[in-house]
Design an enzyme around this catalytic site. Structure first.
Site, PDB file in Angstrom:
ATOM      1  N   GLN A 116       5.052   1.479 -38.054  1.00  0.00           N
ATOM      2  CA  GLN A 116       4.781   2.138 -39.327  1.00  0.00           C
ATOM      3  C   GLN A 116       4.432   3.615 -39.150  1.00  0.00           C
ATOM      4  O   GLN A 116       4.818   4.455 -39.977  1.00  0.00           O
ATOM      5  CB  GLN A 116       3.648   1.414 -40.062  1.00  0.00           C
ATOM      6  CG  GLN A 116       3.357   1.964 -41.452  1.00  0.00           C
ATOM      7  CD  GLN A 116       2.329   1.147 -42.201  1.00  0.00           C
ATOM      8  OE1 GLN A 116       2.221  -0.066 -41.991  1.00  0.00           O
ATOM      9  NE2 GLN A 116       1.559   1.776 -43.061  1.00  0.00           N
ATOM     10  N   CYS A 170       3.216  -9.708 -38.320  1.00  0.00           N
ATOM     11  CA  CYS A 170       2.667  -9.978 -36.994  1.00  0.00           C
ATOM     12  C   CYS A 170       1.143 -10.094 -37.030  1.00  0.00           C
ATOM     13  O   CYS A 170       0.532 -10.600 -36.085  1.00  0.00           O
ATOM     14  CB  CYS A 170       3.092  -8.900 -36.005  1.00  0.00           C
ATOM     15  SG  CYS A 170       2.661  -7.222 -36.488  1.00  0.00           S
ATOM     16  N   CYS A 201       9.170  -5.006 -37.372  1.00  0.00           N
ATOM     17  CA  CYS A 201       8.274  -4.582 -36.304  1.00  0.00           C
ATOM     18  C   CYS A 201       9.008  -4.666 -34.967  1.00  0.00           C
ATOM     19  O   CYS A 201       9.539  -5.716 -34.600  1.00  0.00           O
ATOM     20  CB  CYS A 201       7.044  -5.486 -36.287  1.00  0.00           C
ATOM     21  SG  CYS A 201       6.026  -5.335 -34.815  1.00  0.00           S
ATOM     22  N   GLU A 202       9.050  -3.560 -34.239  1.00  0.00           N
ATOM     23  CA  GLU A 202       9.795  -3.554 -32.982  1.00  0.00           C
ATOM     24  C   GLU A 202       9.062  -4.287 -31.858  1.00  0.00           C
ATOM     25  O   GLU A 202       9.646  -4.560 -30.813  1.00  0.00           O
ATOM     26  CB  GLU A 202      10.096  -2.124 -32.543  1.00  0.00           C
ATOM     27  CG  GLU A 202       8.901  -1.293 -32.155  1.00  0.00           C
ATOM     28  CD  GLU A 202       9.284   0.114 -31.730  1.00  0.00           C
ATOM     29  OE1 GLU A 202       8.603   0.661 -30.855  1.00  0.00           O
ATOM     30  OE2 GLU A 202      10.255   0.674 -32.283  1.00  0.00           O
ATOM     31  N   HIS A 203       7.796  -4.626 -32.083  1.00  0.00           N
ATOM     32  CA  HIS A 203       7.033  -5.324 -31.046  1.00  0.00           C
ATOM     33  C   HIS A 203       7.245  -6.837 -31.086  1.00  0.00           C
ATOM     34  O   HIS A 203       7.187  -7.500 -30.043  1.00  0.00           O
ATOM     35  CB  HIS A 203       5.539  -5.020 -31.196  1.00  0.00           C
ATOM     36  CG  HIS A 203       5.216  -3.573 -31.026  1.00  0.00           C
ATOM     37  ND1 HIS A 203       4.186  -2.947 -31.725  1.00  0.00           N
ATOM     38  CD2 HIS A 203       5.783  -2.606 -30.273  1.00  0.00           C
ATOM     39  CE1 HIS A 203       4.146  -1.666 -31.381  1.00  0.00           C
ATOM     40  NE2 HIS A 203       5.097  -1.435 -30.515  1.00  0.00           N
ATOM     41  N   HIS A 204       7.465  -7.392 -32.295  1.00  0.00           N
ATOM     42  CA  HIS A 204       7.572  -8.842 -32.427  1.00  0.00           C
ATOM     43  C   HIS A 204       8.837  -9.290 -33.160  1.00  0.00           C
ATOM     44  O   HIS A 204       9.085 -10.494 -33.296  1.00  0.00           O
ATOM     45  CB  HIS A 204       6.349  -9.410 -33.173  1.00  0.00           C
ATOM     46  CG  HIS A 204       5.041  -9.067 -32.544  1.00  0.00           C
ATOM     47  ND1 HIS A 204       4.272  -7.999 -32.969  1.00  0.00           N
ATOM     48  CD2 HIS A 204       4.373  -9.633 -31.510  1.00  0.00           C
ATOM     49  CE1 HIS A 204       3.176  -7.930 -32.225  1.00  0.00           C
ATOM     50  NE2 HIS A 204       3.209  -8.903 -31.342  1.00  0.00           N
ATOM     51  N   HIS A 209       1.861  -6.471 -42.455  1.00  0.00           N
ATOM     52  CA  HIS A 209       2.621  -6.798 -41.251  1.00  0.00           C
ATOM     53  C   HIS A 209       2.544  -8.296 -40.977  1.00  0.00           C
ATOM     54  O   HIS A 209       1.453  -8.850 -40.816  1.00  0.00           O
ATOM     55  CB  HIS A 209       2.065  -6.011 -40.058  1.00  0.00           C
ATOM     56  CG  HIS A 209       2.311  -4.540 -40.147  1.00  0.00           C
ATOM     57  ND1 HIS A 209       3.149  -3.876 -39.288  1.00  0.00           N
ATOM     58  CD2 HIS A 209       1.836  -3.595 -41.008  1.00  0.00           C
ATOM     59  CE1 HIS A 209       3.186  -2.582 -39.605  1.00  0.00           C
ATOM     60  NE2 HIS A 209       2.388  -2.397 -40.644  1.00  0.00           N
TER      61      HIS A 209
END
Length: 247
Positions: free
Chosen positions: A179, A209, A138-141, A207
């Site tokens: 995703q 996250c 996940c590129e956010h976390h 996920h």
């Protein structure tokens, strides 16, 4: 300076993955096979972005490994840990090499995989490879999301080696991702490489996250899909694909 005139000469145009339709053609529906319908519904071939250059090389890995390991040392200190204690002595190096592996998709392009695996074949029935294991970040976390990918396409005089569908998933999933984008990239790559009558991709993933932090819902799954060509326009074709991947 005029901002329009200062654009880079090689600026890439976005691929429109939702516009694979031409103007309706007046043809008898009884004379059209599914592939013929798909051909009439597909627009001008999209830009061949699947041939884009890789953004990282093995040499880049070797060059950047020390600075990446140093960054993990900083993270350990910021977390209140002692990077000098026995259990953590080699952790920054291990973490750096692991992260390079998790994102090894940046070292590959689709053309590396597909150039010798596209075959001329007079086959116009659906091809499906389902339950392809997928691991991504996940590129956010910067935590993993894992799941399965289901791919189907209707050939247009060309087929792809079956294992190469899994390789396409591997290339795009081994990058920092969301995703929704991952699903679309897989479908577009197959479309641009084969020009099939249609492509369908469904991704089901869990996920971390959502599981390890945030709402902490252990059994939640995220399902995304991209349907192109006849998979988007013909409800019967789409239904057949969705039924087969569930069987």
């Amino acid at each position: 300076m005029d901002p329009v005139k200062s654009r880079p000469l090689h600026e890439k145009k976005p691929v429109n993955c939702n516009g694979f339709l031409q103007e309706d053609k007046k043809e008898s529906s009884t004379s059209l096979s599914r592939v013929d319908r798909g051909r009439s519904e597909m627009s001008t071939p999209p830009l061949e972005s699947w041939r884009e250059e890789r953004t990282r090389s093995e040499e880049d890995n070797e060059l950047n490994l020390p600075s990446l390991a140093a960054a993990y040392t900083t993270i350990l200190r910021a977390l209140g840990e002692d990077p000098g204690r026995q259990g953590l002595l080699k952790t920054p190096w291990r973490a750096a090499t692991a992260m390079q592996f998790f994102t090894k998709g940046y070292q590959e392009t689709i053309s590396d995989v597909l150039n010798d695996a596209i075959f001329d074949e007079d086959h116009d029935e659906m091809v499906i490879v389902k339950d392809i294991d997928m691991f991504s970040m996940c590129e956010h976390h910067l935590v993993p999301f894992i799941g399965k990918v289901h791919i189907g396409y209707l050939p247009n005089k060309q087929v792809l080696g079956l294992s190469k569908l899994a390789r396409i998933v591997e290339i795009y999933s081994r990058r920092l991702q969301v995703q929704e984008r991952l699903t679309k990239q897989i479908a577009i790559a197959i479309t641009e490489a084969l020009q099939p009558a249609g492509v369908g991709v469904v991704v089901e993933a869990t996920h971390m996250c959502m599981v390890m932090r945030g709402v902490q819902k252990m059994n939640s799954k995220t399902v995304t899909s991209t349907m192109l060509g006849v998979f988007r326009e013909d409800p019967k074709t789409r239904e057949e694909f969705l039924t087969l991947i569930k069987s």
